[in-house]
Scaffold this motif. Structure first.
Motif, mmCIF file in Angstrom:
data_model
loop_
_atom_site.group_PDB
_atom_site.id
_atom_site.type_symbol
_atom_site.label_atom_id
_atom_site.label_comp_id
_atom_site.label_asym_id
_atom_site.label_seq_id
_atom_site.Cartn_x
_atom_site.Cartn_y
_atom_site.Cartn_z
ATOM 1 N N ALA A 142 28.808 12.422 -11.974
ATOM 2 C CA ALA A 142 27.541 13.108 -12.247
ATOM 3 C C ALA A 142 26.366 12.142 -12.214
ATOM 4 N N GLY A 143 26.538 10.947 -12.781
ATOM 5 C CA GLY A 143 25.448 9.979 -12.776
ATOM 6 C C GLY A 143 25.103 9.501 -11.383
ATOM 7 N N THR A 144 26.141 9.203 -10.590
ATOM 8 C CA THR A 144 25.909 8.733 -9.228
ATOM 9 C C THR A 144 25.269 9.810 -8.370
ATOM 10 N N SER A 145 25.798 11.035 -8.446
ATOM 11 C CA SER A 145 25.295 12.117 -7.590
ATOM 12 C C SER A 145 23.864 12.484 -7.938
ATOM 13 N N SER A 146 23.565 12.614 -9.229
ATOM 14 C CA SER A 146 22.186 12.961 -9.606
ATOM 15 C C SER A 146 21.239 11.817 -9.263
ATOM 16 N N GLY A 147 21.733 10.567 -9.367
ATOM 17 C CA GLY A 147 20.907 9.431 -8.986
ATOM 18 C C GLY A 147 20.566 9.428 -7.509
ATOM 19 N N ILE A 148 21.532 9.803 -6.670
ATOM 20 C CA ILE A 148 21.288 9.871 -5.228
ATOM 21 C C ILE A 148 20.239 10.936 -4.913
ATOM 22 N N VAL A 149 20.387 12.104 -5.518
ATOM 23 C CA VAL A 149 19.436 13.184 -5.257
ATOM 24 C C VAL A 149 18.043 12.804 -5.765
ATOM 25 N N LEU A 150 17.979 12.320 -6.995
ATOM 26 C CA LEU A 150 16.679 11.929 -7.546
ATOM 27 C C LEU A 150 16.086 10.741 -6.804
ATOM 28 N N GLY A 151 16.953 9.913 -6.224
ATOM 29 C CA GLY A 151 16.474 8.770 -5.455
ATOM 30 C C GLY A 151 15.750 9.164 -4.192
ATOM 31 N N GLY A 152 15.862 10.433 -3.810
ATOM 32 C CA GLY A 152 15.150 10.892 -2.624
ATOM 33 C C GLY A 152 13.662 11.042 -2.822
ATOM 34 N N SER A 153 13.188 10.823 -4.050
ATOM 35 C CA SER A 153 11.755 10.967 -4.321
ATOM 36 C C SER A 153 10.930 10.166 -3.333
ATOM 37 N N GLY A 154 10.037 10.862 -2.647
ATOM 38 C CA GLY A 154 9.190 10.204 -1.657
ATOM 39 C C GLY A 154 7.930 9.614 -2.236
ATOM 40 N N GLY A 155 7.973 9.283 -3.538
ATOM 41 C CA GLY A 155 6.792 8.725 -4.188
ATOM 42 C C GLY A 155 6.349 7.400 -3.615
ATOM 43 N N ALA A 156 7.268 6.689 -2.953
ATOM 44 C CA ALA A 156 6.884 5.436 -2.311
ATOM 45 C C ALA A 156 6.234 5.671 -0.956
ATOM 46 N N VAL A 157 6.465 6.847 -0.380
ATOM 47 C CA VAL A 157 5.983 7.143 0.970
ATOM 48 C C VAL A 157 4.664 7.902 0.956
ATOM 49 N N PHE A 158 4.575 8.937 0.123
ATOM 50 C CA PHE A 158 3.419 9.825 0.176
ATOM 51 C C PHE A 158 2.086 9.166 -0.182
ATOM 52 N N PRO A 159 2.016 8.260 -1.176
ATOM 53 C CA PRO A 159 0.716 7.610 -1.421
ATOM 54 C C PRO A 159 0.215 6.815 -0.220
ATOM 55 N N ILE A 160 1.113 6.041 0.411
ATOM 56 C CA ILE A 160 0.711 5.255 1.588
ATOM 57 C C ILE A 160 0.368 6.176 2.749
ATOM 58 N N LEU A 161 1.170 7.235 2.914
ATOM 59 C CA LEU A 161 0.907 8.184 4.001
ATOM 60 C C LEU A 161 -0.463 8.829 3.826
ATOM 61 N N LEU A 162 -0.761 9.286 2.593
ATOM 62 C CA LEU A 162 -2.055 9.918 2.344
ATOM 63 C C LEU A 162 -3.193 8.922 2.559
ATOM 64 N N GLN A 163 -2.986 7.705 2.098
ATOM 65 C CA GLN A 163 -4.011 6.671 2.261
ATOM 66 C C GLN A 163 -4.309 6.439 3.747
ATOM 67 N N ARG A 164 -3.262 6.322 4.562
ATOM 68 C CA ARG A 164 -3.461 6.083 5.993
ATOM 69 C C ARG A 164 -4.095 7.301 6.682
ATOM 70 N N LEU A 165 -3.670 8.486 6.283
ATOM 71 C CA LEU A 165 -4.218 9.693 6.900
ATOM 72 C C LEU A 165 -5.693 9.872 6.557
ATOM 73 N N LEU A 166 -6.058 9.570 5.320
ATOM 74 C CA LEU A 166 -7.457 9.718 4.919
ATOM 75 C C LEU A 166 -8.367 8.749 5.667
ATOM 76 N N GLY A 167 -7.778 7.700 6.208
ATOM 77 C CA GLY A 167 -8.562 6.764 6.994
ATOM 78 C C GLY A 167 -8.740 7.181 8.441
ATOM 79 N N THR A 168 -7.961 8.186 8.875
ATOM 80 C CA THR A 168 -8.030 8.613 10.285
ATOM 81 C C THR A 168 -8.449 10.068 10.456
ATOM 82 N N VAL A 169 -8.096 10.929 9.484
ATOM 83 C CA VAL A 169 -8.485 12.343 9.563
ATOM 84 C C VAL A 169 -9.131 12.727 8.232
#
Length: 466
Positions: A205-232
């Motif tokens: 249960a710990g491993t499986s829930s950790g894998i699913v929760l590890g999918g959080s794109g919190g590391a991706v979306f801030p940078i993505l939004l930052q780059r997009l706001l600079g172009t569009v």
């Protein structure tokens, strides 16, 4: 976090110890204690088969299920496919929710510049509240109808909310689109992701829930939004994120399944659970932690700018924190299945609180802020990643799903008000951050104290695996 119907797999008692018994040696104490075995007789010892993917039982226990030694052995193809879908679904939903600090920094300088940080943070708080509070009724619907209808409806609502956010210009429009609708849609997708993985993996249960929760794109979306706001412009930046979320949610809908039988007789609220002191204390611990847990990711961009750093560097710090948060959700889950879930969650809550008052409170340069982002992200992620597994450990299988949903609903109110309270403290100090930082630290530490109380109720030996 949400409810699931009971899984047919019951962890065997061979590798566990009765919390009432006292072993004569230190090593004899190292045995996990699940809910089902709190009154079991003396523990037995597992005998491992050399050429098998499971652990064989002694001859007297051949009627008991074997212990799986891998995710594949326990969940099979459909289980691993569910983990993949849960990872992708969590990436799209929790990633967007945990990146609200990026939006807050943007709104302060653009659409909502006439509003205070505390007022803007209510949008993110409402988002979190709906996502968590929905765990109660989503859990009940999951038990009755399975994950697919919830995921499909959540995909539609979640995508619609992002498209509406791209068109919003006024405060109430952001509250409706990004607060209410996005939180509801995210809850309908995110909660079944967690529920289905837990239904397929009871031993891991710990491993499986950790894998699913590890999918959080919190590391991706801030940078993505930052780059997009600079172009569009802002509208198209949000729409592009909406299309990414749509693709991810469709994948989750098509790949996630649950082995649990549908049960339409599950109660919406299990009042008997509130007679269980351990469950009540765990819910209180979660609630206290949530009052402070989301303050650092909400305000770190704004704090970095107050120290003279650029907004782009602030976005990078948020991405670093969210990336560390992802690692903190995955890795401790694997260790927790071996060393004890409470044993990992307790020090994580302690160190998350300590990092606020030892690092963040004195962080005035990039290096110190980056160190805080990594450390807080790691331990805050561990706290968030282990809550489902801890609740499962202290809950009987027949009402585990309802209990998990209720605990998420319990956490929703503190998640709603925590960041706005932090913003109000900031305003009362006329732009000072020390009060808000100490507030976040105190409630993480209070949560640690309540979790420690639960561990000692299960077994007073601090070295036992719990």
């Amino acid at each position: 976090m949400t409810g699931t119907a009971p899984c047919n797999y019951t962890p065997p008692s061979d590798s566990y110890q009765d919390p009432e018994s006292k072993a004569s040696s230190f090593l004899g104490q190292l045995a996990p204690v699940p809910y089902e075995l709190t009154s079991s007789p003396a523990p037995r010892q597992d005998l491992e088969s050399k050429n098998s993917s499971v652990v064989a039982w002694p001859e007297a226990d051949h009627d008991r299920p074997p212990i799986p030694t891998s995710l594949w052995a326990e969940g099979g193809f459909l289980g691993c496919l569910t983990l993949f879908g849960g990872f992708v679904g969590s990436f799209a939903t929790m990633g967007q929710v945990s990146s609200f600090g990026t939006y807050q920094a943007w709104y302060l300088e653009h659409q909502l510049s006439a509003y205070s940080p505390s007022e803007i943070s209510w949008i993110g708080g409402l988002q979190l509240w709906f996502m968590m509070f929905s765990g109660g009724f989503v859990g009940r619907l999951f038990d009755a109808y399975g994950p697919t209808p919830l995921l499909a409806s959540g995909t539609l609502i979640y995508t619609l909310s992002l498209m509406m956010t791209s068109l919003a210009t006024r405060y109430y429009e952001f509250m409706i689109a990004q607060g209410f609708l996005l939180g509801l849609g995210a809850g309908l997708v995110y909660n079944p992701c967690i529920a289905a993985s837990t239904a397929r993996f009871r031993h891991f249960a710990g491993t499986s829930s950790g894998i699913v929760l590890g999918g959080s794109g919190g590391a991706v979306f801030p940078i993505l939004l930052q780059r997009l706001l600079g172009t569009v412009d802002f509208a198209w930046a949000v729409r592009i994120q909406g299309f990414i979320a749509l693709a991810c949610c469709i994948i989750a809908t098509l790949t996630i399944s649950s082995p649990a039988p549908k049960n339409k007789n599950t109660p919406w609220i299990d009042t008997k659970s509130f007679r269980d002191a351990k469950y009540v204390l765990v819910c209180l611990a979660y609630a206290l932690i949530c009052l402070g847990l989301f303050i650092p990711p909400t305000y770190i961009v704004q704090y970095a700018q107050a120290q003279g750093l650029s907004q782009n560097l602030g976005f990078d710090l948020l991405s670093i924190m969210n990336a560390a948060n992802t690692v903190g959700r995955i890795v401790p889950g694997w260790f927790a299945d071996k060393l004890g879930r409470l044993n990992l969650m307790i020090p994580s809550a302690l160190l998350a609180g300590v990092s606020c008052i030892t690092l963040w409170l004195f962080a005035h340069d990039t290096a110190t802020l980056a160190a805080f982002a990594v450390i807080y992200g790691l331990f805050g992620g561990a706290v968030m990643g282990l809550d489902v597994a801890v609740t499962a450990q202290i809950s009987p299988p027949e009402n585990f799903g309802t209990r998990v949903g209720m605990s998420y609903a319990f956490m929703s109110i503190p998640s709603l008000v925590g960041s706005p309270i932090g913003g109000a403290i900031y305003a009362s100090q006329h732009g000072g951050y020390s009060g808000m930082i100490v507030f976040a630290a105190i409630f993480n530490l209070l949560g640690f104290a309540f979790l420690m109380a639960v561990k000692l109720m299960i077994n007073r030996n601090i070295f036992v695996i719990v």
